[in-house]
Design a protein around this motif. Structure first.
Motif, short mmCIF file in Angstrom:
data_model
loop_
_atom_site.label_atom_id
_atom_site.label_comp_id
_atom_site.label_asym_id
_atom_site.label_seq_id
_atom_site.Cartn_x
_atom_site.Cartn_y
_atom_site.Cartn_z
N PRO A 59 0.83 -1.06 0.07
CA PRO A 59 -0.06 -0.04 -0.11
C PRO A 59 0.76 1.21 0.01
O PRO A 59 1.97 1.26 0.46
N GLU A 60 0.27 2.45 -0.75
CA GLU A 60 1.16 3.78 -0.54
C GLU A 60 0.54 4.34 0.64
O GLU A 60 1.28 5.32 0.89
N ALA A 61 -0.64 3.89 1.24
CA ALA A 61 -0.93 4.72 2.39
C ALA A 61 -1.82 3.64 2.99
O ALA A 61 -2.53 2.73 2.70
N ILE A 62 -2.12 4.02 4.46
CA ILE A 62 -2.48 3.23 5.53
C ILE A 62 -3.50 3.94 6.51
O ILE A 62 -2.94 5.13 6.94
N VAL A 63 -4.80 3.59 6.79
CA VAL A 63 -5.38 3.95 7.59
C VAL A 63 -6.01 2.90 8.58
O VAL A 63 -6.43 1.88 8.27
N ASN A 64 -5.37 3.18 9.84
CA ASN A 64 -5.53 2.25 10.88
C ASN A 64 -6.74 2.54 11.94
O ASN A 64 -6.60 3.44 12.52
N LEU A 65 -7.77 1.76 11.67
CA LEU A 65 -9.15 2.03 12.32
C LEU A 65 -9.38 0.81 13.30
O LEU A 65 -10.24 1.07 14.16
N ALA A 66 -8.54 -0.21 13.51
CA ALA A 66 -8.94 -1.41 14.31
C ALA A 66 -8.60 -1.28 15.54
O ALA A 66 -7.98 -0.37 16.05
N LEU A 112 0.77 7.04 7.29
CA LEU A 112 -0.11 6.07 8.22
C LEU A 112 -1.17 7.23 8.96
O LEU A 112 -0.54 8.05 9.60
N VAL A 113 -2.31 7.02 8.54
CA VAL A 113 -3.14 7.74 9.50
C VAL A 113 -3.85 6.60 10.74
O VAL A 113 -4.43 5.81 10.21
#
Length: 300
Positions: A59-66, A112-113
Motif C-alpha cells: 500500500p501507498e497509504a494506510i488508515v488504521n481504524l481497528a 499512516l493515518v
C-alpha cells in the motif's frame, strides 16, 4: 493509489472504503474474518487477515481504524488488557509492514493515518481542549497514549504519521447515535448524570473528509482532533436530538446508577472533553456540518 484500511468492515471503515472505491483507489482491507466481510465491501476489495500479509501488494497509504469497542462492557482488568491488546496488536502489525517494505523495497508506505480517541485527554471539565492540552491521567488516556505511541514507530521507516483523535462519530446506521435513537424515538431519552459533560462529535461525512485530508496533505503529521468545531454538553445533545425527533427527553440516567452498573467504565459517559479541531482549522479544513443541528437534520 493503493490504500490499506484496518478495521475496514466497521462503522467508519465501510463508508471510507466505499468513498475510496468511488474515487478510483485500490482498496485493501484487513479483517479477522475475511470471508464474512467481503460482501460488505466494494467490489474488487482485497481482504486479508493481517497488514503484514500485503507485502506482495504494497500500500501507498494506510488508515488504521481497528480496535475493540471501549464501551462494550465493564472494565475488568482482563477487559482492559483485551482493549489495549486489540489496538496494539493491529498497530504493531501495521508498523511491521512498514518495516518490511522499507527493508525489501527501500520504500515504506508514504503515510499512516492512525485512529485514537478523545479519551486521550481524559475528563477535562469545561475548559477548551486542543491538541496541546495536557491529558488527565486515567485508563482511557493511557489506552490512547500507548496506541498512539505504537503508531508513531512507523515514522522511523520514513512514513509520515498522523494521529486522529476521534470524537463521537454520528450517522444513523451505527455508533453511539444508532444506540440512542430507539429510546429517544419512544420519548424515553434523557441526559446522563447532570448533563454538563462535553460530547465532542463529528458527522461521519466530515470524518471521512478529515481522513482523506490527512492522507493527501504531505505537510500534516502528528495529532489532530477529529471533531466538529462546536462541541456540546450532554444536556444540549439530548435536547437537540429530542427536538429533531419531535419527542420529549425527560428521563435522565442518574450518575449513581451508572457507577453501580458500569463501574469504572461509567467515566466514559459521565466525563468528557470540550475538544476542538484546532489543527484542522489551522490547515484550512472546511466542515460541511459544523453544528449539531445541521448534522442531525442531515442524518435524521
Amino acid at each position: 493509489m493503493r490504500i490499506l484500511i484496518t478495521g475496514g468492515s466497521g462503522f467508519v471503515g465501510q463508508a471510507l472504503c466505499q468513498r475510496l472505491h468511488e474515487d478510483g483507489h485500490r482498496v485493501l482491507v484487513t479483517s479477522r474474518h475475511p470471508n464474512k466481510v467481503q460482501e460488505r465491501l466494494p467490489e474488487g476489495t482485497e481482504v486479508r487477515r493481517w497488514a503484514s500479509d500485503f507485502v506482495d501488494l504494497p500500500p501507498e497509504a494506510i488508515v488504521n481504524l481497528a480496535g475493540e469497542s471501549i464501551a462494550s462492557g465493564r472494565w475488568s482488568e482482563s477487559r482492559k488488557k483485551e482493549l489495549l491488546d486489540s489496538r496494539l496488536e493491529t498497530t504493531r502489525d501495521v508498523v511491521a509492514l512498514c518495516e518490511q517494505l522499507h527493508s525489501i523495497r527501500g520504500q515504506a508506505p508514504r503515510v499512516l493515518v492512525s485512529a485514537s480517541a478523545m479519551g486521550y485527554y481524559g475528563d477535562q471539565g469545561e475548559r477548551d481542549v486542543n491538541e496541546d492540552t495536557p491529558p488527565h491521567d486515567e485508563f482511557a488516556h493511557r489506552l490512547c497514549r500507548d496506541w498512539e505511541a505504537a503508531a508513531m514507530q512507523a515514522a522511523q521507516f520514513g512514513t509520515r504519521v498522523a494521529i486522529l483523535r476521534l470524537g463521537l462519530v454520528l450517522e444513523a446506521d451505527g455508533g453511539m447515535l444508532a444506540k440512542m435513537l430507539p429510546p429517544f424515538k419512544l420519548g424515553l431519552g434523557g441526559r446522563i448524570g447532570d448533563g454538563r459533560q462535553y460530547m465532542p462529535w463529528v458527522h461521519r461525512f466530515d470524518l471521512i473528509e478529515m481522513i482523506l485530508t490527512l492522507v493527501n496533505r504531505g505537510d500534516l503529521e502528528g495529532p489532530f482532533n477529529g471533531s466538529a468545531p462546536h462541541p456540546v454538553t450532554n444536556a444540549a445533545f439530548t435536547r437537540a436530538l429530542a427536538k429533531q425527533l419531535g419527542k420529549p427527553a425527560l428521563l435522565p440516567m442518574p450518575a449513581t446508577a451508572l457507577k453501580v452498573g458500569l463501574g469504572e467504565m461509567s467515566a466514559l459517559l459521565l466525563g468528557g472533553a470540550k475538544m476542538l479541531p484546532k489543527r484542522f482549522q489551522e490547515a484550512g479544513f472546511a466542515f460541511r456540518y459544523s453544528t449539531l443541528e445541521e448534522a442531525l437534520e442531515d442524518i435524521l
